[in-house]
Design an enzyme around this catalytic site. Structure first.
Site, PDB file in Angstrom:
ATOM      1  CG  HIS A   7      -0.316   0.037   2.546  1.00 49.94           C
ATOM      2  ND1 HIS A   7      -0.083  -1.097   3.280  1.00 49.94           N
ATOM      3  CD2 HIS A   7       0.155   1.057   3.312  1.00 49.94           C
ATOM      4  CE1 HIS A   7       0.495  -0.775   4.432  1.00 49.94           C
ATOM      5  NE2 HIS A   7       0.657   0.536   4.465  1.00 49.94           N
ATOM      6  CG  HIS A  79       3.976   4.403   5.512  1.00 56.00           C
ATOM      7  ND1 HIS A  79       3.096   4.887   6.455  1.00 56.00           N
ATOM      8  CD2 HIS A  79       3.529   3.147   5.216  1.00 56.00           C
ATOM      9  CE1 HIS A  79       2.177   3.971   6.723  1.00 56.00           C
ATOM     10  NE2 HIS A  79       2.412   2.899   5.977  1.00 56.00           N
ATOM     11  CD  GLU A 130       3.713  -0.775   7.308  1.00 57.72           C
ATOM     12  OE1 GLU A 130       3.080   0.009   6.570  1.00 57.72           O
ATOM     13  OE2 GLU A 130       3.181  -1.413   8.235  1.00 57.72           O
TER      14      GLU A 130
END
Lengths: 134, 134
Positions: A7, A79, A130
């Protein structure tokens, strides 16, 4: 090492308005908001055919996106999340290459309940990364 | 209206170093750099299984990412590109909803040679949005 882009997270000042923008103006499929008190955010997922956008709203006084929203009052991309097969092997390889892992360095359950780690944006072209175990 | 996430663009101060980071440290498949003089950038594509990362380096004195890199010397996420089936219909629908289209408002050939438009980040939670006809 990195696999799919799981994502892109966008921090937003008004989660209801951002959800309506993606649903009504951009015509996307938008989930209901879910409070994640252990992460200090409320999440809304935009389902695209090949990946997801994660809208992040601040939850509580100590939200980890509070400072980001103070610096970026319109919101902004917060992010990128890449999937990895083995998060401990990925972490050890990245640390050996000199990359800094944020926090304790131990994976924690992320918004999907899977183990995640965050990497220092200074080591990745100003991008907070991430890693999520797929 | 929006379909696949075509790419995430990251502006970087040193394209060779960023390419090596994605290839060697993150273990991704990285293309050779391609100068795009009509866009004032050099592009490198990172092929992920489900989408692409576009690394952007400044090309020439008047690069459109020059100011961004001056504000973000480590680099940073520059824009998201969503695919649409019909870019003129998408533009007209977005304009009717009050969103601002950058530049002349007419689609131009983007880095893949397909028609693209950019939308004002203030209208999209601080995110510069590119639309590309799929």
């Amino acid at each position: 090492m990195i696999g799919r882009l799981n994502h892109v997270a966008i921090a937003v000042p008004d989660l209801a308005a951002a959800s309506a923008l993606y649903r009504d103006t951009l015509g996307a499929t938008v989930s209901e908001p879910v409070d994640q008190p252990e992460h200090g955010v409320t999440t809304v997922f935009i389902d695209l055919p090949n990946t997801k956008i994660e809208l992040l709203g601040a939850l509580g006084a100590d939200s980890p996106i509070g400072k980001f929203l103070a610096r970026n009052p319109d919101g902004g991309i917060h992010h990128l999340c890449y999937e990895v097969d083995d998060i401990l092997a990925a972490r050890d390889s990245l640390k050996a290459a000199g990359a800094r892992v944020l926090g304790s360095g131990e994976p924690r359950p992320g918004a999907h309940g899977k183990p995640v780690l965050f990497l220092h944006p200074k080591d990745f072209n100003g991008t907070l990364v991430e890693l999520e175990q797929a």
